[in-house]
Motif scaffolding. Structure first.
Motif, PDB file in Angstrom:
ATOM      1  N   VAL A 281       0.833  -1.198   0.000  1.00  0.00           N
ATOM      2  CA  VAL A 281       0.000   0.000   0.000  1.00  0.00           C
ATOM      3  C   VAL A 281       0.868   1.249   0.000  1.00  0.00           C
ATOM      4  O   VAL A 281       0.679   2.173  -0.805  1.00  0.00           O
ATOM      5  CB  VAL A 281      -0.960   0.009   1.220  1.00  0.00           C
ATOM      6  CG1 VAL A 281      -1.661   1.359   1.340  1.00  0.00           C
ATOM      7  CG2 VAL A 281      -1.972  -1.127   1.100  1.00  0.00           C
ATOM      8  N   VAL A 282       1.842   1.299   0.901  1.00  0.00           N
ATOM      9  CA  VAL A 282       2.722   2.466   1.006  1.00  0.00           C
ATOM     10  C   VAL A 282       3.515   2.663  -0.281  1.00  0.00           C
ATOM     11  O   VAL A 282       3.671   3.786  -0.765  1.00  0.00           O
ATOM     12  CB  VAL A 282       3.665   2.312   2.216  1.00  0.00           C
ATOM     13  CG1 VAL A 282       4.705   3.431   2.218  1.00  0.00           C
ATOM     14  CG2 VAL A 282       2.865   2.326   3.516  1.00  0.00           C
ATOM     15  N   MET A 283       3.999   1.575  -0.865  1.00  0.00           N
ATOM     16  CA  MET A 283       4.773   1.675  -2.103  1.00  0.00           C
ATOM     17  C   MET A 283       3.938   2.296  -3.224  1.00  0.00           C
ATOM     18  O   MET A 283       4.379   3.214  -3.925  1.00  0.00           O
ATOM     19  CB  MET A 283       5.264   0.300  -2.533  1.00  0.00           C
ATOM     20  CG  MET A 283       6.006   0.305  -3.869  1.00  0.00           C
ATOM     21  SD  MET A 283       6.235  -1.359  -4.566  1.00  0.00           S
ATOM     22  CE  MET A 283       4.532  -1.801  -4.959  1.00  0.00           C
ATOM     23  N   LEU A 284       2.712   1.812  -3.392  1.00  0.00           N
ATOM     24  CA  LEU A 284       1.853   2.331  -4.457  1.00  0.00           C
ATOM     25  C   LEU A 284       1.488   3.788  -4.200  1.00  0.00           C
ATOM     26  O   LEU A 284       1.455   4.610  -5.133  1.00  0.00           O
ATOM     27  CB  LEU A 284       0.592   1.476  -4.580  1.00  0.00           C
ATOM     28  CG  LEU A 284       0.816   0.041  -5.066  1.00  0.00           C
ATOM     29  CD1 LEU A 284      -0.482  -0.749  -4.998  1.00  0.00           C
ATOM     30  CD2 LEU A 284       1.373   0.025  -6.484  1.00  0.00           C
TER      31      LEU A 284
ATOM     32  N   THR B  43       2.219  -3.978 -15.105  1.00  0.00           N
ATOM     33  CA  THR B  43       2.331  -4.257 -13.678  1.00  0.00           C
ATOM     34  C   THR B  43       1.522  -3.240 -12.893  1.00  0.00           C
ATOM     35  O   THR B  43       1.141  -2.182 -13.411  1.00  0.00           O
ATOM     36  CB  THR B  43       3.800  -4.166 -13.232  1.00  0.00           C
ATOM     37  OG1 THR B  43       4.251  -2.803 -13.392  1.00  0.00           O
ATOM     38  CG2 THR B  43       4.681  -5.088 -14.061  1.00  0.00           C
ATOM     39  N   LEU B  44       1.292  -3.552 -11.629  1.00  0.00           N
ATOM     40  CA  LEU B  44       0.563  -2.627 -10.768  1.00  0.00           C
ATOM     41  C   LEU B  44       1.370  -1.346 -10.553  1.00  0.00           C
ATOM     42  O   LEU B  44       0.795  -0.257 -10.443  1.00  0.00           O
ATOM     43  CB  LEU B  44       0.271  -3.315  -9.434  1.00  0.00           C
ATOM     44  CG  LEU B  44      -0.834  -2.694  -8.567  1.00  0.00           C
ATOM     45  CD1 LEU B  44      -2.135  -2.565  -9.332  1.00  0.00           C
ATOM     46  CD2 LEU B  44      -1.041  -3.545  -7.322  1.00  0.00           C
ATOM     47  N   GLU B  45       2.701  -1.455 -10.518  1.00  0.00           N
ATOM     48  CA  GLU B  45       3.544  -0.271 -10.382  1.00  0.00           C
ATOM     49  C   GLU B  45       3.406   0.647 -11.595  1.00  0.00           C
ATOM     50  O   GLU B  45       3.391   1.874 -11.461  1.00  0.00           O
ATOM     51  CB  GLU B  45       5.013  -0.685 -10.200  1.00  0.00           C
ATOM     52  CG  GLU B  45       5.315  -1.345  -8.869  1.00  0.00           C
ATOM     53  CD  GLU B  45       4.979  -2.828  -8.854  1.00  0.00           C
ATOM     54  OE1 GLU B  45       4.412  -3.326  -9.859  1.00  0.00           O
ATOM     55  OE2 GLU B  45       5.277  -3.495  -7.839  1.00  0.00           O
TER      56      GLU B  45
ATOM     57  N   GLU C  95      -6.823   2.427  -4.428  1.00  0.00           N
ATOM     58  CA  GLU C  95      -8.040   2.020  -5.138  1.00  0.00           C
ATOM     59  C   GLU C  95      -8.006   2.491  -6.589  1.00  0.00           C
ATOM     60  O   GLU C  95      -8.421   1.761  -7.496  1.00  0.00           O
ATOM     61  CB  GLU C  95      -9.264   2.585  -4.418  1.00  0.00           C
ATOM     62  CG  GLU C  95      -9.572   1.893  -3.100  1.00  0.00           C
ATOM     63  CD  GLU C  95     -10.643   2.607  -2.300  1.00  0.00           C
ATOM     64  OE1 GLU C  95     -11.246   1.950  -1.424  1.00  0.00           O
ATOM     65  OE2 GLU C  95     -10.879   3.821  -2.523  1.00  0.00           O
ATOM     66  N   LEU C  96      -7.493   3.697  -6.825  1.00  0.00           N
ATOM     67  CA  LEU C  96      -7.372   4.186  -8.198  1.00  0.00           C
ATOM     68  C   LEU C  96      -6.355   3.370  -8.980  1.00  0.00           C
ATOM     69  O   LEU C  96      -6.543   3.102 -10.175  1.00  0.00           O
ATOM     70  CB  LEU C  96      -6.989   5.658  -8.210  1.00  0.00           C
ATOM     71  CG  LEU C  96      -8.119   6.667  -7.976  1.00  0.00           C
ATOM     72  CD1 LEU C  96      -7.578   8.087  -8.035  1.00  0.00           C
ATOM     73  CD2 LEU C  96      -9.236   6.498  -9.001  1.00  0.00           C
ATOM     74  N   CYS C  97      -5.268   2.975  -8.327  1.00  0.00           N
ATOM     75  CA  CYS C  97      -4.284   2.101  -8.986  1.00  0.00           C
ATOM     76  C   CYS C  97      -4.938   0.813  -9.457  1.00  0.00           C
ATOM     77  O   CYS C  97      -4.721   0.356 -10.588  1.00  0.00           O
ATOM     78  CB  CYS C  97      -3.140   1.765  -8.036  1.00  0.00           C
ATOM     79  SG  CYS C  97      -2.051   3.123  -7.667  1.00  0.00           S
TER      80      CYS C  97
END
Length: 244
Positions: free
Chosen positions: A10-13, A71-73, A56-58
């Motif tokens: 979570v913090v990373m995103l 990727t999610l990143e 959530e937007l990610c």
């Protein structure tokens, strides 16, 4: 299966979104219609509600645009870039949700549209710009709408004869399956012809894609009917023997 598994994820995103959103670098180019594309992506990301956290937007962006090959990143960075654009255009504002960084959609209408041909397209701003720019762009947009309507009519004129032929062939066999009932609405001969007439009249107001979808459904229905045995005069005579 959960994609975001730990608080560290979570913090990373959140950090990726925040860095991309606050970056002083120019936004990566997205072609001559880039402003329209970013504007549209933002509204699609917020389609289900007005407030989302960064994570959530990610996830929304990942499911809409990146799930098959990114990727999610990557989605987090793109999300931050879109938010940077949206803040500059007063489309969203920063807030908090569940004690996490979040974003509130404040303008749910497109500010930009894309005009011109595929090879010579560009974005124009129709809302939120200086009055003189809006007036000039409004004239361009009216011209674009007229051109789109001409293209729509040409496409419908090309598709309509094929639909008329399909309806005629279905009417000649006139055996209903559930798919055709959903299109023509009634299993009676009179109902079929009335509904067919209404459909043909409505096609003039359809988009080309809607007309193509209708043509596809009619072809599927006709294909199914073609596999059924023909009803002969002898069959009808036999049925009449059982009528009171």
């Amino acid at each position: 299966m959960k994609i975001v598994k730990t608080s560290a994820d979570v913090v990373m995103l959140e950090e990726i979104v925040d860095n991309a959103q606050r970056s002083g670098d120019p936004l990566p180019p997205m072609g001559p219609c880039g402003n329209y594309l970013r504007n549209r992506e933002i509204l699609e990301m917020f389609e289900e509600r007005r407030i989302y956290t960064s994570v959530e937007l990610c996830l929304r962006h990942f499911r809409l645009y990146g799930a098959h090959y990114r990727t999610l990143e990557w989605s987090a960075e793109k999300c931050g870039q879109n938010l940077k654009f949206a803040i500059e255009h007063n489309i969203v504002r920063a807030t908090r949700r569940k004690d996490r960084p979040a974003w509130h959609l404040i303008d749910a209408q497109l500010q930009y549209e894309c005009i011109g041909s595929v090879r010579r397209s560009r974005a124009i701003r129709l809302r939120g710009a200086p009055a003189h720019e809006l007036a000039a762009n409004a004239r361009l947009w009216e011209r674009e709408l007229r051109a789109r309507e001409r293209r729509r009519r040409r496409e419908i004129t090309r598709i309509l004869p094929r639909i008329e032929t399909l309806i005629e062939k279905i009417g000649c066999r006139f055996v209903f399956d559930p798919g055709l009932i959903s299109i023509f609405g009634s299993p009676s001969a009179a109902g079929f012809h009335d509904r067919a007439k209404m459909i043909l009249e409505r096609i003039d107001y359809m988009s080309p894609q809607e007309a193509l979808d209708l043509e596809r459904e009619l072809r599927k229905g006709l294909s199914a009917l073609s596999k059924l045995p023909d009803v002969t005069d002898e069959d009808l005579d036999e049925v009449s023997l059982f009528e009171p």
